[in-house]
Enzyme design. Sequence first.
Site, PDB file in Angstrom:
ATOM      1  N   CYS A 123      18.412   6.489   7.269  1.00  0.00           N
ATOM      2  CA  CYS A 123      18.524   5.026   7.174  1.00  0.00           C
ATOM      3  C   CYS A 123      19.913   4.565   6.735  1.00  0.00           C
ATOM      4  CB  CYS A 123      17.455   4.482   6.232  1.00  0.00           C
ATOM      5  SG  CYS A 123      15.805   4.993   6.712  1.00  0.00           S
ATOM      6  N   HIS A 260      19.703  -1.727   3.311  1.00  0.00           N
ATOM      7  CA  HIS A 260      18.718  -1.200   4.258  1.00  0.00           C
ATOM      8  C   HIS A 260      17.374  -1.888   4.012  1.00  0.00           C
ATOM      9  CE1 HIS A 260      15.970   1.252   6.375  1.00  0.00           C
ATOM     10  NE2 HIS A 260      15.567   1.954   5.329  1.00  0.00           N
ATOM     11  N   ASN A 290      10.558  -1.456   8.512  1.00  0.00           N
ATOM     12  CA  ASN A 290      11.680  -0.548   8.260  1.00  0.00           C
ATOM     13  C   ASN A 290      12.043   0.125   9.586  1.00  0.00           C
ATOM     14  OD1 ASN A 290      13.262   1.696   7.698  1.00  0.00           O
ATOM     15  ND2 ASN A 290      12.179   2.233   5.809  1.00  0.00           N
TER      16      ASN A 290
HETATM   17  N1  COA Z   1      -2.955  -0.016   1.661  1.00  0.00           N
HETATM   18  C1  COA Z   1      -3.702  -0.109   0.560  1.00  0.00           C
HETATM   19  N2  COA Z   1      -3.547   0.693  -0.501  1.00  0.00           N
HETATM   20  C2  COA Z   1      -2.562   1.622  -0.438  1.00  0.00           C
HETATM   21  C3  COA Z   1      -1.737   1.767   0.692  1.00  0.00           C
HETATM   22  C4  COA Z   1      -1.972   0.906   1.781  1.00  0.00           C
HETATM   23  N3  COA Z   1      -1.248   0.967   2.906  1.00  0.00           N
HETATM   24  N4  COA Z   1      -0.868   2.757   0.453  1.00  0.00           N
HETATM   25  C5  COA Z   1      -1.102   3.223  -0.772  1.00  0.00           C
HETATM   26  N5  COA Z   1      -2.155   2.535  -1.310  1.00  0.00           N
HETATM   27  C6  COA Z   1      -2.749   2.704  -2.639  1.00  0.00           C
HETATM   28  C7  COA Z   1      -2.563   4.102  -3.186  1.00  0.00           C
HETATM   29  O1  COA Z   1      -3.582   4.970  -2.732  1.00  0.00           O
HETATM   30  C8  COA Z   1      -2.625   3.857  -4.664  1.00  0.00           C
HETATM   31  O2  COA Z   1      -3.988   3.731  -5.049  1.00  0.00           O
HETATM   32  P1  COA Z   1      -4.527   4.325  -6.438  1.00  0.00           P
HETATM   33  O3  COA Z   1      -3.759   3.591  -7.502  1.00  0.00           O
HETATM   34  O4  COA Z   1      -5.971   4.019  -6.396  1.00  0.00           O
HETATM   35  O5  COA Z   1      -4.180   5.778  -6.387  1.00  0.00           O
HETATM   36  C9  COA Z   1      -1.974   2.497  -4.842  1.00  0.00           C
HETATM   37  O6  COA Z   1      -2.070   1.845  -3.563  1.00  0.00           O
HETATM   38  C10 COA Z   1      -0.516   2.566  -5.236  1.00  0.00           C
HETATM   39  O7  COA Z   1       0.120   3.551  -4.412  1.00  0.00           O
HETATM   40  P2  COA Z   1       1.670   3.825  -4.497  1.00  0.00           P
HETATM   41  O8  COA Z   1       2.015   4.897  -3.495  1.00  0.00           O
HETATM   42  O9  COA Z   1       2.048   4.046  -5.919  1.00  0.00           O
HETATM   43  O10 COA Z   1       2.229   2.424  -3.967  1.00  0.00           O
HETATM   44  P3  COA Z   1       3.676   1.819  -4.082  1.00  0.00           P
HETATM   45  O11 COA Z   1       3.627   0.543  -4.817  1.00  0.00           O
HETATM   46  O12 COA Z   1       4.676   2.850  -4.489  1.00  0.00           O
HETATM   47  O13 COA Z   1       3.992   1.429  -2.565  1.00  0.00           O
HETATM   48  C11 COA Z   1       5.282   2.252  -0.722  1.00  0.00           C
HETATM   49  C12 COA Z   1       4.037   2.460  -1.588  1.00  0.00           C
HETATM   50  C13 COA Z   1       5.364   3.367   0.300  1.00  0.00           C
HETATM   51  C14 COA Z   1       5.172   0.911  -0.041  1.00  0.00           C
HETATM   52  C15 COA Z   1       6.527   2.266  -1.647  1.00  0.00           C
HETATM   53  O14 COA Z   1       6.487   3.383  -2.503  1.00  0.00           O
HETATM   54  C16 COA Z   1       7.840   2.295  -0.893  1.00  0.00           C
HETATM   55  O15 COA Z   1       8.139   1.429  -0.091  1.00  0.00           O
HETATM   56  N6  COA Z   1       8.699   3.278  -1.203  1.00  0.00           N
HETATM   57  C17 COA Z   1      10.006   3.414  -0.574  1.00  0.00           C
HETATM   58  C18 COA Z   1       9.821   4.034   0.755  1.00  0.00           C
HETATM   59  C19 COA Z   1      11.046   4.017   1.590  1.00  0.00           C
HETATM   60  O16 COA Z   1      11.903   3.217   1.406  1.00  0.00           O
HETATM   61  N7  COA Z   1      11.082   4.938   2.535  1.00  0.00           N
HETATM   62  C20 COA Z   1      12.057   5.026   3.545  1.00  0.00           C
HETATM   63  C21 COA Z   1      13.260   5.702   3.107  1.00  0.00           C
HETATM   64  S1  COA Z   1      14.519   4.728   3.627  1.00  0.00           S
END
Ligand code: COA
Length: 345
Positions: A123, A260, A290
């Site tokens: 990215c 990004h 993204n």
């Molecule tokens: N819908 C509903 N619930 C979801 C879900 C979805 N799509 N994805 C995860 N959950 C749930 C999880 O199971 C977890 O449940 P629990 O608390 O019962 O275990 C809860 O939501 C929180 O999960 P978590 O993974 O901690 O969420 P988050 O707030 O970190 O958000 C992302 C997840 C992926 C959106 C976030 O971490 C992110 O954007 N990270 C950066 C990724 C990125 O930039 N990647 C590309 C590199 S450039």
Amino acid sequence: MYFFNKKGVTGLGARITAIGTYVPERILSNFDLESMVDTSNEWIIKRTGIHERRISRPDEFTSDLCVAAVNNLVYRYNKDLSDVDMIIVATSTPDFPFPSVASLIQNRLNIPQAGCIDLSAACAGFVYTLHTAHCYIKSGLHKKILVLGADTLSKITDYSDRNTCILFGDGAGAVLVETDDQVDNFIAFHLGSDGSGAKHVYRTGLANKIDGTALTDTPYLVQNGREVFKWVVKNIPGCINELMDKAHSNLDKVDWFIPHSANLRLIEPICEKLEYPMEKTLHSLVYFGNTSSASIPLAFDLGIREGKVKKRDRVLLYGFGSGLVHAGQLLEVDLDQPVNYSDPL
Ligand code: COA
């Protein structure tokens, strides 16, 4: 051909003279995803800010998106590409491991004399390609370079994995970087990578271990979103401050910050740490998700098409992603006057 810049250094200047972008027609909304995985429109918007993303057709690949973005650039700026001497494509989703996307599009655009390379920096790829083009032009060996950031992440996304499929979309952005004997619009850059975080975002290929640790062996992108999130918020604001120090400037002088477009909830703490206003931030994630290396040129172009980004504005681009790699570029905007206006994306 050579000039003295503000610091009294002689050199060739480089300028982004034109931009073009493309996104596929098919929309994948949060509501569509509700019927595919256990998620909800509310959860996705609350945790990411994304409403929908564009998905390429099964027979539409990264090279097709690149050609469409270049055609958009030519339509808007009436640019003659026959003397382009290098094509650099940033992508993590090339049509083939080899040949390069750059070679494929060189043939379709009929620019036989251009050198062609793809660049892999996830990215942060578009900013790396811009930096590379700037270096080539500063060397005096190249004069006109087509720089692209394009990805079709939908082709490597597991649509049964709610942790990843809610984030990614497809798109392409192209800019033309040309030599200029009056100005150098590339003010300062900052690059880096922390390979210890390589295991947090990957797709396995020939190897399926990093530092002896077995990876999930699948054809799809695998991500530990939480770890990426923490790394970005902890490190990227400091990197941006380093870049501004190199520019002997500060963020008050930055008209638009274009990070990004990973996740809106990730951009907010970066701005908070930098004490930079969110309203001066441009992103492309609400309607495109993204799009990896396409996200920054898409956001830049949205800003131009919406009349926000103007001539002489200072824009700060900052990409980050799998690697964990990062790259920033401070630019002064000085594009040519378009001859045709494109509809909003
Ligand atoms: N819908 C509903 N619930 C979801 C879900 C979805 N799509 N994805 C995860 N959950 C749930 C999880 O199971 C977890 O449940 P629990 O608390 O019962 O275990 C809860 O939501 C929180 O999960 P978590 O993974 O901690 O969420 P988050 O707030 O970190 O958000 C992302 C997840 C992926 C959106 C976030 O971490 C992110 O954007 N990270 C950066 C990724 C990125 O930039 N990647 C590309 C590199 S450039």
